[in-house]
Design a protein around this motif. Structure first.
Motif, short mmCIF file in Angstrom:
data_model
loop_
_atom_site.label_atom_id
_atom_site.label_comp_id
_atom_site.label_asym_id
_atom_site.label_seq_id
_atom_site.Cartn_x
_atom_site.Cartn_y
_atom_site.Cartn_z
N ASN A 39 41.16 -17.85 19.46
CA ASN A 39 40.80 -18.69 20.59
C ASN A 39 41.66 -19.94 20.59
O ASN A 39 41.62 -20.73 19.63
CB ASN A 39 39.31 -19.07 20.55
N LEU A 40 42.46 -20.11 21.64
CA LEU A 40 43.35 -21.26 21.78
C LEU A 40 43.24 -21.83 23.18
O LEU A 40 42.80 -21.14 24.11
CB LEU A 40 44.80 -20.86 21.50
N ALA A 41 43.66 -23.07 23.33
CA ALA A 41 43.59 -23.73 24.64
C ALA A 41 44.90 -24.48 24.90
O ALA A 41 44.93 -25.71 24.91
CB ALA A 41 42.41 -24.69 24.69
N PRO A 42 46.00 -23.78 25.12
CA PRO A 42 47.29 -24.45 25.33
C PRO A 42 47.28 -25.45 26.48
O PRO A 42 47.95 -26.48 26.42
CB PRO A 42 48.25 -23.30 25.61
N ASP A 43 46.51 -25.13 27.55
CA ASP A 43 46.44 -26.04 28.69
C ASP A 43 45.06 -26.69 28.83
O ASP A 43 44.72 -27.24 29.87
CB ASP A 43 46.82 -25.32 29.99
N GLY A 44 44.27 -26.60 27.77
CA GLY A 44 42.94 -27.21 27.80
C GLY A 44 41.82 -26.24 28.11
O GLY A 44 40.64 -26.59 28.02
N GLN A 210 45.75 -27.98 37.25
CA GLN A 210 45.11 -28.83 38.25
C GLN A 210 43.60 -28.86 38.01
O GLN A 210 42.94 -27.82 37.98
CB GLN A 210 45.41 -28.31 39.66
N GLY A 211 43.07 -30.05 37.83
CA GLY A 211 41.64 -30.20 37.59
C GLY A 211 41.23 -30.06 36.14
O GLY A 211 40.05 -30.20 35.80
N GLY A 212 42.18 -29.79 35.27
CA GLY A 212 41.86 -29.61 33.86
C GLY A 212 41.99 -30.90 33.07
O GLY A 212 42.33 -31.96 33.61
N PRO A 213 41.74 -30.84 31.77
CA PRO A 213 41.80 -32.04 30.93
C PRO A 213 43.24 -32.50 30.74
O PRO A 213 44.19 -31.72 30.86
CB PRO A 213 41.19 -31.58 29.61
N ASN A 214 43.41 -33.77 30.43
CA ASN A 214 44.73 -34.34 30.18
C ASN A 214 45.15 -34.06 28.74
O ASN A 214 45.13 -34.94 27.88
CB ASN A 214 44.73 -35.84 30.46
#
Length: 544
Positions: A39-44, A210-214
């Motif tokens: 489980n990874l979150a490259p773009d959040g 767009q709309g995701g975390p910074n």
């Protein structure tokens, strides 16, 4: 005294042997890739992925010119929402006839590695150098994350005087990223004919949507006055990236592993699979600057997460604050000097020989369907890999294998016809990333395994160059037409395909089989390779 002398002599005789047994063979570079779900979150956005050694992109493989890579791949995949078998291809590495079975192309040179199994690829690098990468070659599996850099350093690089720094900190990997896994997206593509649109673009494994975390952007650190060789790789499965660095020019010195005469530009458009080395001189005021990598890849209206301008990272001078650039992000590509492929010239020129065999490839897509044709044939991977058939003495291939049997030691010319304005279903070109066009049907790049080719007629030019054309292994096709030439001096079944993997999966591929008699004579696979197909074929479909 005699006892002590004898002991010393004995020790002197024995000492070299254990040291020799532990000696490291500098000609071999051993690498281990554990292919896992994580489980990874490259773009959040957190999702299950398929990655090497638990990271995206996978660990960079580095080697020195002349070494042999020994890459052990351990398949530890378990997630049923993605393919659980796998195979790894080393993009841009030619391989040899004798070693073609280690080339990693699923159902062309090998069968995939079953879950729970391992395989060791032997990859002699020969005289190759430059910027390459590795990825899964099975279906669209690398969409889920299995991709990474492969850099071959040259201790005697003839352009070494042009840069001061060239290490892993200067590798820049561009990728398209989807928040859904590949199998459900592939099913929707096959049902609708609409290529999935990525949620984001990543630079060195980090992006925003767009709309995701910074999510904090990736950072490339530099020191004033130094010159940096940036090795830029487009590891996308679809997207065209436009690369630039605010306020800095870029001097191109390599394209797809081929050294080029220094050519200074401001903006580089990169198709899937393409690589460039550029020299950036850190001669601007100490500050933070945007590294820009906006992209195109389908209509943004098909994925409201997509905001191409969020695909970027930071160039940070030593002494600058730990912060994002304060200047507004601008459309740098509109204001700079773009790279035109036809202007690239190899550092060491080799005039392309006249063509012995001429082939024309016409690319078409069936409207509303996930079916691409090359000369009216949609490629389907055979159940028995092409190499296995050749080694078994077969000269018969199914029409859907789209295999071209080529004579030995000849120059092959392949022409992709120009695209008419009213024939948009065939159009393939590098587009401005800010045009409101649908690239589901009008963008592609063709990649040759087993070698590279002269781009004697680039789609970026209306004229051919038979004097000093660039050599590379990925080129855009369409527009005013593209013509390439390559030699059949490296016998083998080499995949020649679109590097937009959704298109490849839909049939946009061929096999260039050079000199099958030499393949049978000189290729002697290992028992481990021979065991791959029986193990894969014994799997239930859900594990394949």
């Amino acid at each position: 005294m005699h006892f002590l002398f004898a002991s010393a002599a004995l020790l002197a005789l024995l000492k070299p042997h254990p040291v020799a047994s532990l000696a490291v063979d500098a000609s071999i570079k051993a690498v281990t890739l554990d292919i896992v779900n994580k489980n990874l979150a490259p773009d959040g956005f957190l999702r299950s992925t398929i990655v090497a050694n638990g990271q995206y992109p996978g660990p960079a493989i580095t080697a020195t010119k002349g070494q042999t890579l020994r890459v052990t791949v351990n398949n530890k995949l378990t997630d049923p929402n993605m393919r659980r078998s796998t195979t790894v291809n080393f993009d841009g590495i030619f391989q040899s006839t004798a070693n073609s079975y280690n080339e990693g192309s699923a159902f062309v040179t090998t069968c995939p590695i079953a879950p729970g199994a391992s395989y060791t690829y032997e990859v002699p690098l020969g005289s190759q150098t430059g910027t390459h990468w590795y990825h899964s070659e099975l279906s669209v599996q690398y969409v889920d994350g299995l991709r990474g850099a492969l850099i071959i350093y040259d201790p005697l690089d003839p352009q070494r005087q042009l840069y001061d720094v060239d290490d892993l900190s200067t590798v820049i990997q561009l990728g398209d990223w989807w928040q859904n896994s590949s199998l459900p997206m592939l099913a929707r593509y096959e049902a609708t004919g609409i290529v999935p649109v990525s949620d984001s673009g990543t630079v060195n494994g980090i992006g925003r949507y767009q709309g995701g975390p910074n999510v904090p952007f990736a950072v490339t650190n530099v020191v004033s006055g130094k010159r940096y060789r940036l090795r830029v790789i487009n590891q996308s499965a679809r997207n065209v990236f436009t690369f630039s660095v605010d306020s800095h020019s870029l001097t191109v010195i390599e394209a797809d592993g081929v050294a080029t005469r220094p050519h200074t530009v401001d903006v580089i458009e990169m198709l899937a699979g393409q690589r460039y080395s550029v020299v950036l001189t850190a001669n601007k005021p100490v500050a933070n600057y945007w590294i820009n990598a906006p992209f195109v890849g389908g209509l943004p209206s098909r994925n409201l997460h997509q905001n191409a301008t969020l695909s970027r990272s930071i160039l940070r001078y030593r002494g600058a604050p730990i912060a994002e650039p304060t200047t507004p992000w601008t459309l740098g590509p509109e204001n700079g000097v773009p790279l035109i492929e036809a202007n690239l010239v190899p550092l060491v020129n080799e005039v392309p020989p006249p063509a012995d065999v001429n082939i024309s490839l016409d690319l078409t897509v069936i409207a509303g369907q996930a079916i691409w044709n090359v000369n009216n044939i949609s490629y389907l991977p055979p159940k028995v890999p092409t190499l296995n058939k050749v080694l078994a003495g077969s000269a018969s291939f199914d029409p859907t294998e789209n295999t071209f049997i080529l004579p030995a030691h000849k120059t092959i010319q392949i022409e992709f016809p120009p695209t008419d304005d009213d024939d948009a279903h065939r159009m393939c070109f590098i587009a401005s990333p800010f045009l409101s066009i649908d690239l589901d049907t009008i963008s592609t790049a063709f990649h040759l395994h087993g070698g590279n080719f002269w781009v004697v007629k680039s789609m970026s030019s209306s004229t051919a160059n038979f004097v000093n054309p660039i050599r590379r292994d990925v080129a855009g096709v369409g527009g005013s037409g593209t013509t390439i030439r390559f030699r059949t001096d490296n016998p083998g079944p080499w995949l020649f395909h679109c590097h937009i993997f959704w298109h490849k999966q839909a049939g946009l591929a061929t096999v260039m089989l050079a000199d099958p008699a030499a393949v049978r004579k000189n290729t002697h696979p290992t028992k481990a390779w021979e065991a791959l197909c029986p193990a894969y074929n014994a799997l239930p479909v859900e594990l394949q």
